[in-house]
Scaffold this motif. Structure first.
Motif, mmCIF file in Angstrom:
data_model
loop_
_atom_site.group_PDB
_atom_site.id
_atom_site.type_symbol
_atom_site.label_atom_id
_atom_site.label_comp_id
_atom_site.label_asym_id
_atom_site.label_seq_id
_atom_site.Cartn_x
_atom_site.Cartn_y
_atom_site.Cartn_z
ATOM 1 N N PRO A 347 -10.459 2.522 11.157
ATOM 2 C CA PRO A 347 -10.351 1.469 10.135
ATOM 3 C C PRO A 347 -10.306 2.014 8.710
ATOM 4 O O PRO A 347 -9.688 1.401 7.834
ATOM 5 C CB PRO A 347 -11.610 0.621 10.365
ATOM 6 N N GLN A 348 -10.966 3.159 8.456
ATOM 7 C CA GLN A 348 -11.006 3.690 7.093
ATOM 8 C C GLN A 348 -9.625 4.161 6.633
ATOM 9 O O GLN A 348 -9.182 3.847 5.533
ATOM 10 C CB GLN A 348 -12.005 4.854 7.005
ATOM 11 N N SER A 349 -8.919 4.901 7.480
ATOM 12 C CA SER A 349 -7.584 5.389 7.114
ATOM 13 C C SER A 349 -6.489 4.412 7.514
ATOM 14 O O SER A 349 -5.330 4.624 7.176
ATOM 15 C CB SER A 349 -7.326 6.740 7.777
ATOM 16 N N GLN A 350 -6.847 3.350 8.250
ATOM 17 C CA GLN A 350 -5.892 2.364 8.762
ATOM 18 C C GLN A 350 -4.838 3.024 9.650
ATOM 19 O O GLN A 350 -3.661 2.656 9.626
ATOM 20 C CB GLN A 350 -5.244 1.561 7.627
ATOM 21 N N ILE A 351 -5.276 3.997 10.449
ATOM 22 C CA ILE A 351 -4.377 4.701 11.359
ATOM 23 C C ILE A 351 -4.781 4.387 12.798
ATOM 24 O O ILE A 351 -5.972 4.410 13.146
ATOM 25 C CB ILE A 351 -4.395 6.212 11.104
ATOM 26 N N ASP A 379 3.970 1.734 9.662
ATOM 27 C CA ASP A 379 4.775 2.910 9.362
ATOM 28 C C ASP A 379 4.258 4.040 10.228
ATOM 29 O O ASP A 379 3.094 4.027 10.656
ATOM 30 C CB ASP A 379 4.653 3.330 7.891
ATOM 31 N N TYR A 380 5.110 5.024 10.508
ATOM 32 C CA TYR A 380 4.601 6.234 11.140
ATOM 33 C C TYR A 380 3.651 6.920 10.156
ATOM 34 O O TYR A 380 3.989 7.125 8.994
ATOM 35 C CB TYR A 380 5.742 7.158 11.530
ATOM 36 N N ALA A 381 2.468 7.277 10.613
ATOM 37 C CA ALA A 381 1.428 7.783 9.707
ATOM 38 C C ALA A 381 1.802 9.138 9.125
ATOM 39 O O ALA A 381 1.652 9.375 7.926
ATOM 40 C CB ALA A 381 0.092 7.866 10.440
ATOM 41 N N THR A 382 2.282 10.045 9.956
ATOM 42 C CA THR A 382 2.658 11.392 9.492
ATOM 43 C C THR A 382 4.001 11.743 10.118
ATOM 44 O O THR A 382 4.068 12.527 11.070
ATOM 45 C CB THR A 382 1.596 12.430 9.895
ATOM 46 N N PRO A 383 5.098 11.169 9.603
ATOM 47 C CA PRO A 383 6.402 11.362 10.251
ATOM 48 C C PRO A 383 6.835 12.811 10.337
ATOM 49 O O PRO A 383 7.557 13.190 11.268
ATOM 50 C CB PRO A 383 7.353 10.543 9.352
ATOM 51 N N ALA A 384 6.397 13.662 9.400
ATOM 52 C CA ALA A 384 6.805 15.065 9.431
ATOM 53 C C ALA A 384 6.210 15.803 10.623
ATOM 54 O O ALA A 384 6.697 16.873 11.006
ATOM 55 C CB ALA A 384 6.407 15.752 8.129
ATOM 56 N N ASN A 385 5.142 15.262 11.213
ATOM 57 C CA ASN A 385 4.477 15.936 12.331
ATOM 58 C C ASN A 385 5.046 15.549 13.687
ATOM 59 O O ASN A 385 4.555 15.995 14.719
ATOM 60 C CB ASN A 385 2.975 15.628 12.318
ATOM 61 N N TYR A 386 6.067 14.690 13.694
ATOM 62 C CA TYR A 386 6.618 14.198 14.947
ATOM 63 C C TYR A 386 8.115 14.445 15.011
ATOM 64 O O TYR A 386 8.792 14.570 13.983
ATOM 65 C CB TYR A 386 6.342 12.699 15.114
ATOM 66 N N THR A 387 8.621 14.546 16.221
ATOM 67 C CA THR A 387 10.058 14.617 16.452
ATOM 68 C C THR A 387 10.393 13.633 17.555
ATOM 69 O O THR A 387 9.524 13.238 18.342
ATOM 70 C CB THR A 387 10.495 16.037 16.855
#
Length: 522
Positions: A347-351, A379-387
């Motif tokens: 809940p804190q980071s809303q992820i 939104d994707y939280a960390t799009p650079a970390n995914y493919t």
């Protein structure tokens, strides 16, 4: 003797014009009514007539849209400029926030631009839609530069070479004189060399998604307001019919003028609002403090449980508790008609970490639908970390020279193949499914024997609902909920006044109920 006064006056006026042209025009009380009216106009040019906020241009002043989203009409063709390159606008989809465009300097029969400028984005505003990869056109190349026939002929100043080639990726000119890269659909790259003119492929354009949060504008429109942009503060603003600014993302009821056909709508809202307030003690009583199911514990607003009243959570954030035959009680959420298992909520980071339910129960996707999000909520939280992986179903045995992915079996659709990166469509296969997975440390390669486990680790998404008031609300012994009349988060209180904007007042707080939270465990 001639007076020098006219000369001084002329130069003074010129200085004043130059001075004020350097500063953006800002809203004042006198012009807000005018901007409200102007910003209700839609940009219309050619076949495009959906140019609402965040776009501006034409009959929409710059106060009606984001500075980087100007549209021009050039010979009945809508045009947008991004990073000093002009593009023809082929389509605008406001609901998905998708823009389909094509470079203005390229055409189906002309791939020789005057200036060799790469296709780049302002990533603060735009991002590429899934399913595209970059290709590079290299100009002025020596003969036999690469072992494929020359695909185009262009004259480049300062060289006698006119050969041009198209190669994959975003590359430089190499041994050639110049280069330009741009995106195409990944499914098209394999057939490029078979096409007599690469311009036919480029002429289809490519899709971008604008990243500006449209939630405030939707709330503004629902309250009969008009969306605008305050150039002084650099922020979205809601313009109201009375000429006032709401100071938030919507107009107050006192700012909404009622006339003609609006009367019935206003009366309906008034009745609904009256019912909502009169039943407000139940709002507090029927909304549990938190939700728990399996490993997911004590989760509150903006989520709600399926069986709770809709006003206990934000629309679209409904959690369900299921009994899995292998994993015990599990939490699910539905996004764009696809069921996902909730693996973790912060809940804190809303992820929230989620995985498709069909991969939790099988070795690969069984529902032949791409993995997509409701971008109004997530939104994707960390799009650079995914493919993106692409699963290809029902493929001919010789397809792409790949070996079938055996853990999938035939899945009822023939052999299944997996492409380790990119977003490729079905091509010669019957269907395809795109699924995001975490990047590995070795350049994105995957051990296919453990791919089913990678899929089940899921991926992180961030919900975009602003629920900051809930901290104050909970501290005052209130419970957060959603007001469908105002389309805002409210604080429900045990005693009158039972609905507060942020926190319960002293009079609405029940001393006896302090320190006794109710937790719903399923």
């Amino acid at each position: 003797m001639k007076s020098r006064f006219p000369f001084l006056l002329h130069n003074s006026l010129y200085f004043i014009l130059i001075f004020f042209s350097q500063f953006p025009f800002v809203f004042t009380d006198d012009n807000r009514t005018e901007w409200f009216t102007n910003c209700t106009n839609l940009f219309s040019c050619g076949g495009i007539n959906t140019g609402d906020f965040p776009f501006w241009g034409g009959n929409r002043p710059r106060e009606c849209g984001h500075p980087g989203m100007k549209l021009d009409c050039d010979n009945d063709t809508p045009v947008i400029e991004i990073m000093s390159v002009k593009y023809r606008v082929l389509e605008i989809n406001p609901d998905s926030q998708i823009l389909r465009i094509i470079r203005q300097d390229f055409g189906p029969t002309d791939l020789c631009p005057d200036k060799f400028i790469n296709t780049t984005l302002d990533y603060n505003i735009f991002e590429y839609s899934p399913g595209y990869l970059n290709v590079t056109v290299q100009y002025g190349c020596p003969l036999l530069y690469i072992q494929i026939p020359s695909m185009l002929t262009c004259t480049v100043n300062g060289t006698t070479y006119q050969n041009g080639y198209v190669v994959p990726g975003a590359q430089g000119p190499g041994s050639c004189q110049a280069s330009v890269f741009f995106p195409i659909r990944s499914t098209s790259f394999g057939v490029m060399q078979e096409m007599p003119n690469i311009g036919q492929l480029i002429d289809r354009g490519f899709e971008l998604r604008w990243k500006l949060d449209g939630t405030g504008c939707k709330e503004c429109k629902n309250s009969r307001g008009s969306c605008g942009y305050d150039l002084k503060s650099g922020q979205f603003t809601c313009l109201c019919p009375s000429g006032e600014s709401s100071g938030s993302s919507e107009c107050s009821r006192s700012n909404v003028s009622i006339s003609g056909g609006d009367q019935y709508r206003s009366e309906s809202l008034s009745t609904l609002n009256s019912d909502f307030v009169s039943s407000s003690p139940e709002l507090y009583q029927k909304c549990p403090n938190s939700f728990s199911c399996g490993d997911i514990t004590e989760i509150g607003y903006p989520f709600r449980v399926k069986d709770d009243p809709e006003y206990c959570g934000y629309p679209g954030l409904e959690l369900r508790c299921y009994q899995s035959k292998n994993d015990g009680p599990v939490t699910r959420i539905e996004i764009n008609n696809m069921a996902y298992r909730v693996l973790d909520i912060n809940p804190q980071s809303q992820i929230m970490r989620i995985a498709r339910e069909d991969v939790m129960e099988a070795n690969c996707p069984t529902e032949l639908v791409n993995t997509t999000l409701d971008y109004a909520l997530f939104d994707y939280a960390t799009p650079a970390n995914y493919t993106n992986l692409t699963f290809l179903y029902g493929c001919p045995m010789s397809n792409l020279g790949l070996n079938p992915f055996t853990p999938c079996g035939n899945n009822g659709a023939g052999s299944v193949y997996v492409l380790p990166a990119g977003t490729v469509g079905p091509a010669r296969c019957n269907s395809s499914v795109i699924y995001p997975v975490a990047q590995t440390g070795d350049g994105g390669s995957f051990n296919y024997t453990g791919l089913d486990q990678i899929l089940r680790r899921g991926f992180d998404v961030r919900w975009k609902v602003d629920s900051r008031i809930c901290g104050e609300c909970s501290a005052s012994n209130g419970k957060c909920g959603y007001n469908f009349v105002t389309n805002q988060t409210n604080c429900y209180c045990p005693n009158p006044p039972n609905v507060e904007a942020v926190a319960c007042s002293v009079s609405s707080t029940s001393p006896s109920s302090r320190g006794n939270p109710t937790i719903l465990t399923l």
